[in-house]
Design an enzyme around this catalytic site. Structure first.
Site, PDB file in Angstrom:
ATOM      1  N   ASP A  22     -30.909 -41.095  -7.249  1.00  0.00           N
ATOM      2  CA  ASP A  22     -30.529 -41.738  -5.672  1.00  0.00           C
ATOM      3  C   ASP A  22     -29.067 -41.125  -5.533  1.00  0.00           C
ATOM      4  O   ASP A  22     -28.205 -41.268  -6.394  1.00  0.00           O
ATOM      5  CB  ASP A  22     -30.523 -43.120  -5.868  1.00  0.00           C
ATOM      6  CG  ASP A  22     -30.574 -43.842  -4.138  1.00  0.00           C
ATOM      7  OD1 ASP A  22     -30.560 -42.878  -3.222  1.00  0.00           O
ATOM      8  OD2 ASP A  22     -30.670 -45.029  -4.032  1.00  0.00           O
ATOM      9  N   ASN A  24     -28.028 -38.516  -3.489  1.00  0.00           N
ATOM     10  CA  ASN A  24     -27.784 -37.091  -2.956  1.00  0.00           C
ATOM     11  C   ASN A  24     -26.945 -37.129  -1.557  1.00  0.00           C
ATOM     12  O   ASN A  24     -26.011 -36.512  -1.246  1.00  0.00           O
ATOM     13  CB  ASN A  24     -28.952 -36.199  -2.856  1.00  0.00           C
ATOM     14  CG  ASN A  24     -29.439 -36.245  -4.197  1.00  0.00           C
ATOM     15  OD1 ASN A  24     -28.967 -36.377  -5.309  1.00  0.00           O
ATOM     16  ND2 ASN A  24     -30.909 -35.651  -4.126  1.00  0.00           N
ATOM     17  N   GLY A  25     -27.607 -37.856  -0.555  1.00  0.00           N
ATOM     18  CA  GLY A  25     -27.055 -38.011   0.981  1.00  0.00           C
ATOM     19  C   GLY A  25     -25.379 -38.417   0.914  1.00  0.00           C
ATOM     20  O   GLY A  25     -24.693 -37.814   1.509  1.00  0.00           O
ATOM     21  N   HIS A  39     -29.049 -32.559  -1.940  1.00  0.00           N
ATOM     22  CA  HIS A  39     -30.341 -32.379  -2.600  1.00  0.00           C
ATOM     23  C   HIS A  39     -30.273 -31.150  -3.424  1.00  0.00           C
ATOM     24  O   HIS A  39     -30.708 -31.067  -4.655  1.00  0.00           O
ATOM     25  CB  HIS A  39     -31.558 -32.334  -1.533  1.00  0.00           C
ATOM     26  CG  HIS A  39     -31.513 -33.657  -0.793  1.00  0.00           C
ATOM     27  ND1 HIS A  39     -31.665 -34.722  -1.460  1.00  0.00           N
ATOM     28  CD2 HIS A  39     -31.923 -33.756   0.487  1.00  0.00           C
ATOM     29  CE1 HIS A  39     -32.118 -35.641  -0.518  1.00  0.00           C
ATOM     30  NE2 HIS A  39     -31.970 -35.121   0.721  1.00  0.00           N
ATOM     31  N   THR A  68     -43.746 -41.666  -0.975  1.00  0.00           N
ATOM     32  CA  THR A  68     -44.663 -41.709   0.182  1.00  0.00           C
ATOM     33  C   THR A  68     -43.858 -42.202   1.687  1.00  0.00           C
ATOM     34  O   THR A  68     -44.207 -41.980   2.666  1.00  0.00           O
ATOM     35  CB  THR A  68     -45.644 -42.747  -0.127  1.00  0.00           C
ATOM     36  OG1 THR A  68     -45.183 -43.864  -0.632  1.00  0.00           O
ATOM     37  CG2 THR A  68     -46.693 -42.192  -1.047  1.00  0.00           C
ATOM     38  N   LEU A 133     -41.489 -31.339 -24.037  1.00  0.00           N
ATOM     39  CA  LEU A 133     -41.067 -32.383 -22.877  1.00  0.00           C
ATOM     40  C   LEU A 133     -42.137 -32.295 -21.937  1.00  0.00           C
ATOM     41  O   LEU A 133     -42.403 -31.235 -21.385  1.00  0.00           O
ATOM     42  CB  LEU A 133     -39.741 -31.930 -22.372  1.00  0.00           C
ATOM     43  CG  LEU A 133     -39.344 -32.955 -21.231  1.00  0.00           C
ATOM     44  CD1 LEU A 133     -38.765 -34.246 -21.802  1.00  0.00           C
ATOM     45  CD2 LEU A 133     -38.118 -32.370 -20.471  1.00  0.00           C
TER      46      LEU A 133
HETATM   47  C1  FPP Z   1     -32.562 -39.702  -2.956  1.00  0.00           C
HETATM   48  O1  FPP Z   1     -31.283 -39.689  -2.472  1.00  0.00           O
HETATM   49  C2  FPP Z   1     -32.902 -38.546  -3.451  1.00  0.00           C
HETATM   50  C3  FPP Z   1     -34.167 -37.928  -2.854  1.00  0.00           C
HETATM   51  C4  FPP Z   1     -35.054 -38.604  -1.789  1.00  0.00           C
HETATM   52  C5  FPP Z   1     -34.563 -36.718  -3.294  1.00  0.00           C
HETATM   53  C6  FPP Z   1     -34.446 -36.142  -4.687  1.00  0.00           C
HETATM   54  C7  FPP Z   1     -34.624 -34.868  -4.750  1.00  0.00           C
HETATM   55  C8  FPP Z   1     -33.942 -34.026  -5.837  1.00  0.00           C
HETATM   56  C9  FPP Z   1     -32.788 -34.409  -6.618  1.00  0.00           C
HETATM   57  C10 FPP Z   1     -34.045 -32.468  -5.721  1.00  0.00           C
HETATM   58  C11 FPP Z   1     -34.917 -32.323  -6.783  1.00  0.00           C
HETATM   59  C12 FPP Z   1     -36.437 -32.212  -6.391  1.00  0.00           C
HETATM   60  C13 FPP Z   1     -37.479 -31.494  -6.711  1.00  0.00           C
HETATM   61  C14 FPP Z   1     -38.752 -31.280  -6.110  1.00  0.00           C
HETATM   62  C15 FPP Z   1     -37.595 -31.007  -8.099  1.00  0.00           C
HETATM   63  P1  FPP Z   1     -30.859 -40.095  -0.859  1.00  0.00           P
HETATM   64  O2  FPP Z   1     -31.016 -38.878  -0.109  1.00  0.00           O
HETATM   65  O3  FPP Z   1     -31.712 -41.166  -0.462  1.00  0.00           O
HETATM   66  O4  FPP Z   1     -29.247 -40.346  -0.978  1.00  0.00           O
HETATM   67  P2  FPP Z   1     -28.624 -41.460  -0.004  1.00  0.00           P
HETATM   68  O5  FPP Z   1     -29.371 -42.803  -0.299  1.00  0.00           O
HETATM   69  O6  FPP Z   1     -27.398 -41.352  -0.317  1.00  0.00           O
HETATM   70  O7  FPP Z   1     -28.832 -41.122   1.274  1.00  0.00           O
END
Ligand code: FPP
Length: 248
Positions: A22, A24-25, A39, A68, A133
């Protein structure tokens, strides 16, 4: 401390680590970048954490890549995450295969584009004999959906109520054959389960860190595993030392 050595004995190392990647955003926002840049940085970090898992001796790694509920995000972000999955397979599969990583998918493949479904199935097939793994990619995954799917199949198979046991339910989950996670890591500080492995997490230990996923590096991963190694897992019972002390 850069690149400190890993000194957890194999019996104290979690066999199965699951990660809610969690933040990334927020990582992107804090740099004035679009969410997809977060991401992408998260994907780079995933590569490092997979390598570290092999190095540390973790046997199963489950990552929450698309829930989902994530379909409710703006279509640009949904499409971006689909593209990342495809791109990871295109670019990384050969290397992952060489390193002995077995790829598995948990969740529903049906809603993905047929070409992407094919790539995922091909990656699973190519790597199915690897055993260094097991990397479970939760993509279009939801814990409730998994339980609903299991119940539907149990009923379809005509299983008698008295034959429904924990062990039988395990066999109907997407994670059939995979041990329950010993440790679940959640980055970015949220104290929520978010529909992740809700059956399998019954006795998992948690490590929650404020660090955003793209910044969760090998050193913090090592710290998470060391923290796990120092815990006393009681599974609802009392520890043997506590029992002995209270009965002395
Ligand atoms: C949550 O952060 C993250 C996700 C919904 C996507 C996670 C995906 C990756 C790290 C890329 C790797 C993917 C694959 C398919 C191998 P958020 O976007 O909810 O962050 P925020 O809460 O700060 O907005």
């Amino acid at each position: 401390m850069a690149n400190a050595s890993f000194n957890i004995s194999p019996e104290k190392c979690p066999r199965h680590v699951a990660i809610i990647m969690d933040g990334n955003g927020r990582w992107a926002l804090s740099r004035g970048l679009p969410r997809l840049a977060g991401h992408k940085a998260g994907t780079e970090n995933l590569r490092r954490i997979i390598r570290a898992s092999v190095e540390f001796g973790v046997k199963y790694l489950t990552i929450y890549a698309f829930s989902t509920e994530n379909w409710g995000r703006p279509s640009e972000e949904v499409q971006g995450l689909m593209f990342i999955l495809e791109d990871v397979i295109d670019r990384e599969l050969t290397e992952l295969h060489k390193e002995g990583v077995q790829l598995r998918h948990i969740g529903r493949l049906e809603r993905l584009a047929p070409s992407l479904q094919k790539k995922v199935l091909n990656a699973i097939d190519l790597t199915k004999k690897n055993d260094r793994l097991v990397l479970n990619v939760a993509f279009n995954y939801g814990g409730r959906d998994e339980i609903v799917n299991a119940i539907q199949h149990i009923i379809k198979d005509g299983v008698r109520p008295e034959d429904v046991t924990d062990e039988l339910v395990n066999r109907y989950l997407y994670t059939a054959g995979v041990p329950d996670p010993d440790l679940i890591i959640r980055t970015s500080g949220e104290l929520r389960v978010s529909n992740f492995l809700i059956w399998q997490a019954a006795y998992s230990e948690w490590y929650v860190t404020p660090t955003y996923w793209p910044d969760f590096n090998r050193e913090e991963y090592r710290l998470a595993l060391e923290t796990f190694a120092s815990r006393d897992r009681r599974y609802g019972k009392v520890s043997s030392s506590e029992y002995e002390a209270s009965n002395a």
